[in-house]
Scaffold this motif. Structure first.
Motif, PDB file in Angstrom:
ATOM      1  N   ALA A 179      17.250   6.748   0.303  1.00  0.00           N
ATOM      2  CA  ALA A 179      17.444   5.461   0.977  1.00  0.00           C
ATOM      3  C   ALA A 179      17.961   5.668   2.399  1.00  0.00           C
ATOM      4  CB  ALA A 179      18.409   4.590   0.182  1.00  0.00           C
ATOM      5  N   ASN A 180      18.831   6.646   2.574  1.00  0.00           N
ATOM      6  CA  ASN A 180      19.358   6.929   3.910  1.00  0.00           C
ATOM      7  C   ASN A 180      18.263   7.420   4.854  1.00  0.00           C
ATOM      8  OD1 ASN A 180      21.901   6.203   3.055  1.00  0.00           O
ATOM      9  ND2 ASN A 180      22.646   8.299   2.809  1.00  0.00           N
ATOM     10  N   LEU A 181      17.311   8.180   4.326  1.00  0.00           N
ATOM     11  CA  LEU A 181      16.186   8.619   5.149  1.00  0.00           C
ATOM     12  C   LEU A 181      15.364   7.425   5.631  1.00  0.00           C
ATOM     13  CD1 LEU A 181      14.923  11.779   3.186  1.00  0.00           C
ATOM     14  CD2 LEU A 181      16.329  11.725   5.258  1.00  0.00           C
ATOM     15  N   LEU A 182      15.189   6.437   4.760  1.00  0.00           N
ATOM     16  CA  LEU A 182      14.469   5.223   5.157  1.00  0.00           C
ATOM     17  C   LEU A 182      15.277   4.402   6.158  1.00  0.00           C
ATOM     18  CD1 LEU A 182      12.871   4.047   1.789  1.00  0.00           C
ATOM     19  CD2 LEU A 182      11.730   5.131   3.723  1.00  0.00           C
ATOM     20  N   THR A 183      16.582   4.368   5.993  1.00  0.00           N
ATOM     21  CA  THR A 183      17.428   3.670   6.962  1.00  0.00           C
ATOM     22  C   THR A 183      17.350   4.337   8.323  1.00  0.00           C
ATOM     23  OG1 THR A 183      18.945   2.859   5.243  1.00  0.00           O
ATOM     24  CG2 THR A 183      19.794   2.977   7.493  1.00  0.00           C
ATOM     25  N   ASP A 184      17.344   5.677   8.327  1.00  0.00           N
ATOM     26  CA  ASP A 184      17.190   6.395   9.593  1.00  0.00           C
ATOM     27  C   ASP A 184      15.856   6.042  10.259  1.00  0.00           C
ATOM     28  OD1 ASP A 184      19.612   7.634   9.204  1.00  0.00           O
ATOM     29  OD2 ASP A 184      18.754   9.485   8.404  1.00  0.00           O
TER      30      ASP A 184
ATOM     31  N   LEU B 158      12.580   2.895  14.297  1.00  0.00           N
ATOM     32  CA  LEU B 158      11.592   1.847  14.497  1.00  0.00           C
ATOM     33  C   LEU B 158      12.173   0.725  15.349  1.00  0.00           C
ATOM     34  CD1 LEU B 158       8.868   0.472  13.930  1.00  0.00           C
ATOM     35  CD2 LEU B 158       9.871  -0.399  11.786  1.00  0.00           C
ATOM     36  N   ARG B 159      13.375   0.298  15.026  1.00  0.00           N
ATOM     37  CA  ARG B 159      14.008  -0.776  15.804  1.00  0.00           C
ATOM     38  C   ARG B 159      14.138  -0.382  17.270  1.00  0.00           C
ATOM     39  NH1 ARG B 159      16.899  -5.344  15.293  1.00  0.00           N
ATOM     40  NH2 ARG B 159      18.442  -5.799  16.909  1.00  0.00           N
ATOM     41  N   SER B 160      14.564   0.855  17.502  1.00  0.00           N
ATOM     42  CA  SER B 160      14.734   1.328  18.871  1.00  0.00           C
ATOM     43  C   SER B 160      13.405   1.314  19.613  1.00  0.00           C
ATOM     44  CB  SER B 160      15.319   2.742  18.867  1.00  0.00           C
ATOM     45  OG  SER B 160      15.423   3.249  20.184  1.00  0.00           O
ATOM     46  N   GLN B 161      12.330   1.750  18.954  1.00  0.00           N
ATOM     47  CA  GLN B 161      11.010   1.753  19.581  1.00  0.00           C
ATOM     48  C   GLN B 161      10.536   0.328  19.897  1.00  0.00           C
ATOM     49  OE1 GLN B 161       9.180   4.114  16.357  1.00  0.00           O
ATOM     50  NE2 GLN B 161       8.558   5.598  17.904  1.00  0.00           N
ATOM     51  N   ILE B 162      10.783  -0.586  18.971  1.00  0.00           N
ATOM     52  CA  ILE B 162      10.375  -1.974  19.172  1.00  0.00           C
ATOM     53  C   ILE B 162      11.129  -2.595  20.346  1.00  0.00           C
ATOM     54  CG2 ILE B 162      10.522  -4.293  18.176  1.00  0.00           C
ATOM     55  CD1 ILE B 162       9.825  -3.012  15.465  1.00  0.00           C
ATOM     56  N   LYS B 163      12.434  -2.404  20.374  1.00  0.00           N
ATOM     57  CA  LYS B 163      13.243  -3.021  21.429  1.00  0.00           C
ATOM     58  C   LYS B 163      12.962  -2.392  22.794  1.00  0.00           C
ATOM     59  CE  LYS B 163      15.264  -5.922  18.695  1.00  0.00           C
ATOM     60  NZ  LYS B 163      15.002  -7.377  18.786  1.00  0.00           N
ATOM     61  N   THR B 164      12.570  -1.112  22.800  1.00  0.00           N
ATOM     62  CA  THR B 164      12.174  -0.484  24.057  1.00  0.00           C
ATOM     63  C   THR B 164      10.884  -1.106  24.569  1.00  0.00           C
ATOM     64  OG1 THR B 164      13.251   1.609  23.484  1.00  0.00           O
ATOM     65  CG2 THR B 164      11.507   1.698  25.141  1.00  0.00           C
ATOM     66  N   LYS B 165       9.983  -1.400  23.645  1.00  0.00           N
ATOM     67  CA  LYS B 165       8.705  -2.011  24.006  1.00  0.00           C
ATOM     68  C   LYS B 165       8.897  -3.455  24.471  1.00  0.00           C
ATOM     69  CE  LYS B 165       5.182  -0.305  22.913  1.00  0.00           C
ATOM     70  NZ  LYS B 165       4.218   0.597  23.626  1.00  0.00           N
ATOM     71  N   ASP B 166       9.744  -4.202  23.752  1.00  0.00           N
ATOM     72  CA  ASP B 166       9.984  -5.607  24.079  1.00  0.00           C
ATOM     73  C   ASP B 166      11.351  -5.991  23.518  1.00  0.00           C
ATOM     74  OD1 ASP B 166      10.108  -8.351  24.383  1.00  0.00           O
ATOM     75  OD2 ASP B 166       8.173  -8.766  23.466  1.00  0.00           O
TER      76      ASP B 166
ATOM     77  N   ASP C 243      17.997  -0.238   1.217  1.00  0.00           N
ATOM     78  CA  ASP C 243      19.430  -0.498   1.344  1.00  0.00           C
ATOM     79  C   ASP C 243      19.633  -1.693   2.276  1.00  0.00           C
ATOM     80  OD1 ASP C 243      22.120  -0.212   1.005  1.00  0.00           O
ATOM     81  OD2 ASP C 243      22.241   1.803   1.857  1.00  0.00           O
ATOM     82  N   SER C 244      19.083  -2.831   1.875  1.00  0.00           N
ATOM     83  CA  SER C 244      18.935  -3.962   2.795  1.00  0.00           C
ATOM     84  C   SER C 244      20.259  -4.580   3.228  1.00  0.00           C
ATOM     85  CB  SER C 244      18.031  -5.026   2.169  1.00  0.00           C
ATOM     86  OG  SER C 244      18.540  -5.471   0.929  1.00  0.00           O
ATOM     87  N   GLU C 245      21.245  -4.607   2.367  1.00  0.00           N
ATOM     88  CA  GLU C 245      22.523  -5.176   2.784  1.00  0.00           C
ATOM     89  C   GLU C 245      23.167  -4.303   3.860  1.00  0.00           C
ATOM     90  OE1 GLU C 245      25.126  -6.433  -0.317  1.00  0.00           O
ATOM     91  OE2 GLU C 245      23.619  -7.724  -1.250  1.00  0.00           O
ATOM     92  N   HIS C 246      22.984  -3.000   3.741  1.00  0.00           N
ATOM     93  CA  HIS C 246      23.475  -2.083   4.771  1.00  0.00           C
ATOM     94  C   HIS C 246      22.725  -2.318   6.076  1.00  0.00           C
ATOM     95  CE1 HIS C 246      25.054   1.607   6.558  1.00  0.00           C
ATOM     96  NE2 HIS C 246      23.818   1.945   6.866  1.00  0.00           N
ATOM     97  N   TRP C 247      21.410  -2.551   5.997  1.00  0.00           N
ATOM     98  CA  TRP C 247      20.638  -2.813   7.212  1.00  0.00           C
ATOM     99  C   TRP C 247      21.201  -4.005   7.972  1.00  0.00           C
ATOM    100  CZ3 TRP C 247      15.222  -2.955   4.425  1.00  0.00           C
ATOM    101  CH2 TRP C 247      14.919  -1.671   3.931  1.00  0.00           C
TER     102      TRP C 247
ATOM    103  N   GLY D   9      23.258  -4.166  11.701  1.00  0.00           N
ATOM    104  CA  GLY D   9      22.535  -4.815  12.783  1.00  0.00           C
ATOM    105  C   GLY D   9      21.167  -4.233  13.046  1.00  0.00           C
ATOM    106  N   LEU D  10      20.521  -3.717  12.005  1.00  0.00           N
ATOM    107  CA  LEU D  10      19.215  -3.079  12.164  1.00  0.00           C
ATOM    108  C   LEU D  10      18.062  -4.069  12.084  1.00  0.00           C
ATOM    109  CD1 LEU D  10      19.711   0.187  10.065  1.00  0.00           C
ATOM    110  CD2 LEU D  10      20.100  -0.206  12.508  1.00  0.00           C
ATOM    111  N   VAL D  11      18.324  -5.293  11.643  1.00  0.00           N
ATOM    112  CA  VAL D  11      17.281  -6.307  11.534  1.00  0.00           C
ATOM    113  C   VAL D  11      17.743  -7.581  12.232  1.00  0.00           C
ATOM    114  CG1 VAL D  11      16.293  -5.399   9.402  1.00  0.00           C
ATOM    115  CG2 VAL D  11      18.147  -7.076   9.279  1.00  0.00           C
ATOM    116  N   ASP D  12      16.781  -8.313  12.793  1.00  0.00           N
ATOM    117  CA  ASP D  12      17.081  -9.608  13.399  1.00  0.00           C
ATOM    118  C   ASP D  12      16.968 -10.724  12.382  1.00  0.00           C
ATOM    119  OD1 ASP D  12      17.338  -8.709  16.235  1.00  0.00           O
ATOM    120  OD2 ASP D  12      15.256  -8.118  15.920  1.00  0.00           O
ATOM    121  N   LEU D  13      16.046 -10.564  11.444  1.00  0.00           N
ATOM    122  CA  LEU D  13      15.885 -11.513  10.343  1.00  0.00           C
ATOM    123  C   LEU D  13      15.732 -10.727   9.050  1.00  0.00           C
ATOM    124  CD1 LEU D  13      13.197 -14.008  11.750  1.00  0.00           C
ATOM    125  CD2 LEU D  13      15.659 -14.387  11.610  1.00  0.00           C
ATOM    126  N   LEU D  14      16.486 -11.110   8.041  1.00  0.00           N
ATOM    127  CA  LEU D  14      16.334 -10.531   6.713  1.00  0.00           C
ATOM    128  C   LEU D  14      15.865 -11.647   5.789  1.00  0.00           C
ATOM    129  CD1 LEU D  14      16.904  -7.728   5.300  1.00  0.00           C
ATOM    130  CD2 LEU D  14      18.908  -8.850   4.315  1.00  0.00           C
TER     131      LEU D  14
END
Length: 365
Positions: A211-216, A221-229, A251-255, A259-264
């Motif tokens: 799960a931690n690997l997926l969180t990483d 992914l978030r960083s790439q998206i925010k860099t793009k827009d 590990d969605s509650e951790h996400w 602050g890794l998601v804008d909408l859950l």
């Protein structure tokens, strides 16, 4: 309370052509958006990645030797995402391309064209077989090349189309608990713990490691998206926590806490209000008011083979507002129109959908 209601997300999922005719013609798309606008909706999650095909023309797919677009859309001569975006102009409608299949390659046992061409991308079970879960054969979501492929698809959409955000689901990011026995992941685990991964696929440390690997991955992914827009919203619609963690390593509650998601948009699909309220209360009470505004639960019109009643539908929506959540998204569009538009009329007449709800201004909330 009135202010919160007036800025809530009122979303609905538009299914792929495999399950709905909506995205197969300009006229159907226009009719659908006319209806949703009239009924007070403001957010559409549009299926664009299903069964190994994109709904849009993809150079990323072509680069890997895959079909550039879903063959049916090629035959019809339509880019349904572009059509939805064009039809949404001038309306109070935000568009999120929804990558429904995530890391699942195909319902075919051999993984379809994705894993036929890229067998090294296959997720592996401890017996060395390709991983099947939920009727689908999976790519290895812990593999860096596979991760970048999926990221590139999302980034391509952001670059090519004027969208409010992108959305993953219970398959993005995700990995069924049976997976992770590829050599790369086993080596990483061995380097960390000095032993091979356990045969018990739900052993807590093994679950959390993957799960931690997926969180990483989600962080990258978030960083790439925010860099793009920087204004592009990242939405994920995961399985309910803690079921999602134990079964698909989400590990969605951790996400949300990190602050890794804008909408859950958790898939809190329950057959009645009592069960839905219990799910909302269990989770929402553990978050701050700001975090709650990022929770936009998924509500299904049918769950566990039982239909949600119109009365319970209104109670679910009102309970979200009472708890200070950011709105709701319905699974799926056709549920609004069944029985002479019963659910759409119920929301309009009894849940304040007759009142315009402007979208929050990014960054959300």
């Amino acid at each position: 309370m009135v202010k919160d209601r007036m800025t809530e997300i009122r979303g609905v999922w538009l299914l792929s052509r495999f399950n709905s005719p909506v995205l197969t013609s300009t006229s159907r798309i226009k009719k659908t958006l006319d209806f949703l606008e009239k009924c007070g909706f403001n957010t559409l999650f549009v299926a664009v990645w299903n069964q190994g095909y994109t709904a849009f023309e993809s150079e990323v797919m072509a680069k890997h030797g895959f079909p550039k677009q879903d063959p049916l859309y090629v035959e019809l001569g339509i880019d349904p995402l572009e059509e939805v975006i064009n039809q949404a102009k001038g309306r109070n409608l935000a568009i999120f391309p929804w990558f429904e299949y995530g890391f699942a390659a195909s319902p075919l046992f051999d993984g379809g064209h994705i894993l036929t061409m890229k067998p090294q991308w296959s997720a592996m079970t401890q017996s060395g077989n390709q991983l099947r879960h939920g009727g689908l054969t999976w790519m290895n979501s812990l593999d860096l090349e596979v991760q970048q492929f999926i990221s590139d698809l999302l980034l391509e959409v952001i670059e090519k189309y004027d969208v409010a955000g992108v959305q993953g689901c219970d398959r993005l990011p995700a990995m069924p608990h049976l997976g992770g026995y590829d050599q790369q992941t086993k080596n990483e685990y061995r380097n960390r713990f000095g032993s091979n991964p356990p045969l018990n696929t739900k052993q807590p440390a093994w679950v959390q490691f993957r799960a931690n690997l997926l969180t990483d991955y989600l962080k990258r992914l978030r960083s790439q998206i925010k860099t793009k827009d920087s204004n592009c919203l990242l939405s994920i619609s995961p399985s309910p926590f803690k079921f999602g963690l134990d079964n698909v390593l989400q590990d969605s509650e951790h996400w949300l806490k990190q602050g890794l998601v804008d909408l859950l948009c958790p898939q809190w699909y329950r057959e009645n209000f009592s069960a839905y309220r219990a799910e909302v209360d269990r989770v929402a009470n553990g978050f701050s008011s700001r975090e709650r505004k990022k929770i936009v639960p998924g509500i299904a019109f049918t769950a566990n083979r039982r239909n949600l009643t119109a009365s319970d539908l209104v109670k679910c929506v009102n309970h979200n507002r009472t708890k200070g959540l950011g709105g709701q998204v319905f699974f799926f569009y056709e549920g609004l129109t069944n029985n002479s538009n019963q659910m759409a009329l119920t929301l309009y007449n009894s849940a304040d959908y007759s009142k315009l709800a402007p979208l929050p201004t990014p960054p959300f909330p």
